[in-house]
Design an enzyme around this catalytic site. Structure first.
Site, mmCIF file in Angstrom:
data_model
loop_
_atom_site.group_PDB
_atom_site.id
_atom_site.type_symbol
_atom_site.label_atom_id
_atom_site.label_comp_id
_atom_site.label_asym_id
_atom_site.label_seq_id
_atom_site.Cartn_x
_atom_site.Cartn_y
_atom_site.Cartn_z
ATOM 1 N N LYS A 163 11.292 38.902 9.894
ATOM 2 C CA LYS A 163 10.514 39.911 9.163
ATOM 3 C C LYS A 163 9.175 39.283 8.813
ATOM 4 O O LYS A 163 9.073 38.481 7.881
ATOM 5 C CB LYS A 163 11.205 40.357 7.870
ATOM 6 C CG LYS A 163 10.468 41.542 7.252
ATOM 7 C CD LYS A 163 10.628 41.663 5.756
ATOM 8 C CE LYS A 163 9.545 41.027 4.953
ATOM 9 N NZ LYS A 163 8.174 41.558 5.160
ATOM 10 N N GLU A 208 10.449 27.383 1.663
ATOM 11 C CA GLU A 208 9.150 26.706 1.665
ATOM 12 C C GLU A 208 8.281 27.480 0.680
ATOM 13 O O GLU A 208 7.824 28.589 0.982
ATOM 14 C CB GLU A 208 8.514 26.750 3.069
ATOM 15 C CG GLU A 208 9.314 26.036 4.149
ATOM 16 C CD GLU A 208 9.265 24.516 4.035
ATOM 17 O OE1 GLU A 208 8.460 23.995 3.245
ATOM 18 O OE2 GLU A 208 10.061 23.861 4.717
ATOM 19 N N CYS A 234 -0.606 26.715 0.883
ATOM 20 C CA CYS A 234 0.406 26.202 -0.055
ATOM 21 C C CYS A 234 0.212 24.724 -0.362
ATOM 22 O O CYS A 234 0.549 24.267 -1.452
ATOM 23 C CB CYS A 234 1.800 26.448 0.502
ATOM 24 S SG CYS A 234 1.993 25.823 2.170
ATOM 25 N N GLU A 290 -0.055 28.258 -9.453
ATOM 26 C CA GLU A 290 -0.688 28.364 -8.134
ATOM 27 C C GLU A 290 -1.617 29.574 -8.131
ATOM 28 O O GLU A 290 -1.189 30.692 -8.409
ATOM 29 C CB GLU A 290 0.416 28.540 -7.089
ATOM 30 C CG GLU A 290 -0.081 28.445 -5.680
ATOM 31 C CD GLU A 290 1.033 28.677 -4.675
ATOM 32 O OE1 GLU A 290 1.835 29.614 -4.875
ATOM 33 O OE2 GLU A 290 1.078 27.936 -3.681
HETATM 34 P P1 NAD Z 1 5.724 36.510 -1.052
HETATM 35 O O1 NAD Z 1 6.836 35.708 -1.607
HETATM 36 O O2 NAD Z 1 5.205 37.640 -1.838
HETATM 37 O O3 NAD Z 1 6.133 37.132 0.353
HETATM 38 C C1 NAD Z 1 6.618 36.339 1.415
HETATM 39 C C2 NAD Z 1 7.510 37.190 2.288
HETATM 40 O O4 NAD Z 1 8.653 37.568 1.526
HETATM 41 C C3 NAD Z 1 6.869 38.484 2.788
HETATM 42 O O5 NAD Z 1 7.284 38.733 4.109
HETATM 43 C C4 NAD Z 1 7.451 39.529 1.834
HETATM 44 O O6 NAD Z 1 7.517 40.825 2.389
HETATM 45 C C5 NAD Z 1 8.851 38.965 1.616
HETATM 46 N N1 NAD Z 1 9.514 39.447 0.391
HETATM 47 C C6 NAD Z 1 8.949 40.006 -0.715
HETATM 48 N N2 NAD Z 1 9.919 40.352 -1.599
HETATM 49 C C7 NAD Z 1 11.104 39.977 -1.047
HETATM 50 C C8 NAD Z 1 12.464 40.052 -1.482
HETATM 51 N N3 NAD Z 1 12.804 40.571 -2.657
HETATM 52 N N4 NAD Z 1 13.423 39.544 -0.667
HETATM 53 C C9 NAD Z 1 13.107 38.975 0.505
HETATM 54 N N5 NAD Z 1 11.839 38.912 0.989
HETATM 55 C C10 NAD Z 1 10.849 39.397 0.217
HETATM 56 O O7 NAD Z 1 4.585 35.458 -0.696
HETATM 57 P P2 NAD Z 1 3.164 35.734 -0.068
HETATM 58 O O8 NAD Z 1 2.306 36.333 -1.125
HETATM 59 O O9 NAD Z 1 3.301 36.442 1.225
HETATM 60 O O10 NAD Z 1 2.693 34.241 0.257
HETATM 61 C C11 NAD Z 1 2.126 33.411 -0.689
HETATM 62 C C12 NAD Z 1 3.137 32.418 -1.207
HETATM 63 O O11 NAD Z 1 3.740 31.712 -0.138
HETATM 64 C C13 NAD Z 1 2.502 31.351 -2.055
HETATM 65 O O12 NAD Z 1 3.293 31.106 -3.188
HETATM 66 C C14 NAD Z 1 2.489 30.127 -1.143
HETATM 67 O O13 NAD Z 1 2.452 28.892 -1.785
HETATM 68 C C15 NAD Z 1 3.736 30.307 -0.381
HETATM 69 N N6 NAD Z 1 3.663 29.560 0.871
HETATM 70 C C16 NAD Z 1 4.415 28.434 1.011
HETATM 71 C C17 NAD Z 1 4.328 27.685 2.179
HETATM 72 C C18 NAD Z 1 5.140 26.449 2.399
HETATM 73 O O14 NAD Z 1 5.307 26.063 3.546
HETATM 74 N N7 NAD Z 1 5.672 25.805 1.376
HETATM 75 C C19 NAD Z 1 3.482 28.095 3.182
HETATM 76 C C20 NAD Z 1 2.735 29.238 2.998
HETATM 77 C C21 NAD Z 1 2.839 29.985 1.836
#
Ligand code: NAD
Length: 475
Positions: free
Chosen positions: A170, A245, A279, A379
């Site tokens: 997804k 992650e 991140c 963050e």
């Molecule tokens: P997010 O958590 O809002 O969304 C990530 C994904 O999760 C999306 O596909 C979203 O649709 C899905 N999602 C949302 N609600 C969900 C639920 N209840 N159950 C399952 N899936 C759900 O994050 P974002 O805004 O897309 O990305 C930013 C975040 O990602 C930041 O906190 C960043 O640090 C983190 N990030 C971490 C890494 C790493 O490798 N550690 C890399 C990139 C981004």
């Protein structure tokens, strides 16, 4: 207009079960560039059933077959380079050069490295007259964020293919199109039908559906901590393994003997990279008290060599933030920093001069920040960094580790003893010393609340495997 409302299930693009759609917006123009389907549980069930049916043969595929698929994906990925670069600039707002030299190349590297790691990967070992075998974990659910549209998807898919684990992906709803191109590339590479499935939709429906699905054995998630927590809770009901992650608030420790201009360049380039939506970004710059003025001067000096602007214009290091919501979040953090008493050295709230259309935020450097301020603890995920001063190296390490996160750490300076001391005392998954190059074979993942598990190269393959001990049967 890209109206791509089908899901990729069992080797073909199929019509969604429902009719709801999600608009995808170009953050530089604020215009709708297309639609995707808001998938339903019915769509997800079909994809999981296809992956489950593919498991018996896909999990028994040979090392050679998997290497061949990965290498063919690399070829297909290269052939579609201009399309991938173009679409990432549209959906994420990354400057074309960043889409090419960062996003496209990272995605490519993961398939290459998985193929390379697989060549020598050990799936079985004799131990004291018994055999230990590593077998595919089963069906994997992959949930990815928007900030690196090809990197996040590719690292997971490459590890899963190398391990023989069928997947349901997804992608983030804000940046789905690069992943949809990837689906075609994977299919054309000959990956068996059902081994790769893609269902678009919201986190609440498809993401939640993945983490609670009884036929999914493993969830690999990259995204925010709050969602990671929900995924763990859901997964616990069926005792699924999870890899998370998550976020970071990484320190860059500037040593006393560092070249201040070089250190300032590292700090500012972190602020501009992907408009701070990284991140692993170094967002807390720890500077010796005695060098504060020099460092601040160096920041002012290097700043004019960085620019933010229209991602389709040449010469910019950064584009807009991904969405209006992200812009609002970043603004509220900048305001919070001002309210908390930090000093704005550069930037501030509002839009940068001349960039009124698009979700552009001012690159902002705060100084006189203390580590207990919200801007130093949470963050922000935007072009905002904080300068924090320290008395001695142990004080710097105390500040560096005074965070719930532990994704990355950086150190710049000359004395090898001090560089080593810092590297061994920051509690984080990846430490970069001076300008060390990125290594896509090196494990990537976080300590503490930055996550669970490791991706990239051979560690990325391990994620999709279970260990079986066969007693009394040497191989
Ligand atoms: P997010 O958590 O809002 O969304 C990530 C994904 O999760 C999306 O596909 C979203 O649709 C899905 N999602 C949302 N609600 C969900 C639920 N209840 N159950 C399952 N899936 C759900 O994050 P974002 O805004 O897309 O990305 C930013 C975040 O990602 C930041 O906190 C960043 O640090 C983190 N990030 C971490 C890494 C790493 O490798 N550690 C890399 C990139 C981004």
């Amino acid at each position: 207009m890209r109206n791509q409302t089908k899901h990729f299930i069992n080797g073909e693009w199929i019509e969604p079960a429902g009719s709801d759609t999600i608009e995808v917006i170009n953050p530089a123009t604020e215009e709708v560039i297309g639609k995707i389907s808001a998938g339903t549980k019915e769509d997800l069930d079909k994809a999981v059933a296809a992956a489950k049916a593919a498991y018996p043969s896909f999990s028994k595929s040979t090392r050679e077959e998997r290497i061949d698929w990965l290498e063919k994906i690399v070829e297909g990925y290269k052939k579609r380079s201009s399309e991938l670069i173009d679409v990432m600039t549209d959906e994420l707002g990354a400057p074309l050069s960043i889409s090419e030299h960062v996003h496209f190349k990272m995605g490519l590297a993961h398939f290459k490295k998985a193929a390379e790691a697989l060549k020598t990967f050990s799936f079985s070992e004799d131990r004291d007259g018994h055999t230990l075998v590593k077998e595919s974990i089963g069906v994997s659910g992959l949930i990815t964020p928007w900030n690196f549209p090809t990197n996040q998807t590719s690292t997971k898919i490459a590890g899963a293919i190398a391990a023989g684990s069928p997947v349901v992906l997804k992608p983030a709803e804000k940046t789905p199109y690069a992943a949809m191109i990837l689906a075609d590339i994977i299919h054309e590479a000959g990956v068996p039908k059902g081994a790769f499935n893609l269902v678009n939709g919201t986190g609440d429906v498809i993401g939640d559906g993945i983490s609670s699905h009884p036929d999914i054995d493993f969830v690999s998630f990259t995204g925010s901590g709050g969602v990671g927590e929900k995924i763990m809770q859901n997964a616990s009901k069926t005792i699924k393994k999870v890899a998370l992650e998550l976020g970071g608030k990484s320190p860059l420790i500037v040593l006393e003997d560092a070249d201040m201009e070089k250190a300032a360049k590292m700090a500012v380039s972190n602020m501009f990279m992907n408009t701070g939506q990284v991140c692993t970004a170094a967002t807390r710059i720890l500077v010796p008290k005695t060098k504060k003025d020099k460092f601040e001067d160096a920041v002012q000096k290097v700043l004019p060599s960085f620019s933010m602007g229209n991602p389709r214009e040449d010469g910019h290091n950064a584009g807009p933030l991904v969405s209006e919501g992200q812009w609002d979040t970043v603004q509220s953090y900048i305001q919070k920093g001002i309210d908390e008493g930090a000093t704005v050295l550069v930037g501030g709230t509002g839009k940068p001069e001349g960039l009124h259309k698009g979700y552009f935020a001012k690159p902002t450097v705060f100084t006189n920040v203390s580590n207990d301020m919200v801007i130093a603890q949470e963050e922000i995920f935007g072009p905002v960094i904080s300068i924090i001063t320290y008395d001695d190296l142990d004080h710097a390490l105390e500040i560096a580790n005074d965070t719930i996160y532990g994704l990355a750490g950086y150190v710049v300076g000359n004395d090898p003893e001090q560089l080593r001391y810092v590297a061994s005392n920051i509690r984080a998954g990846q430490i970069t010393v001076n300008n060390a190059r990125t290594d896509f074979m090196a494990p990537f993942g976080g300590f503490k609340q930055s996550g669970i598990g490791r991706e990239w190269g051979d560690f990325g393959i391990e994620e999709y495997l279970e260990v079986k001990a066969v007693l009394g049967m040497p191989s």
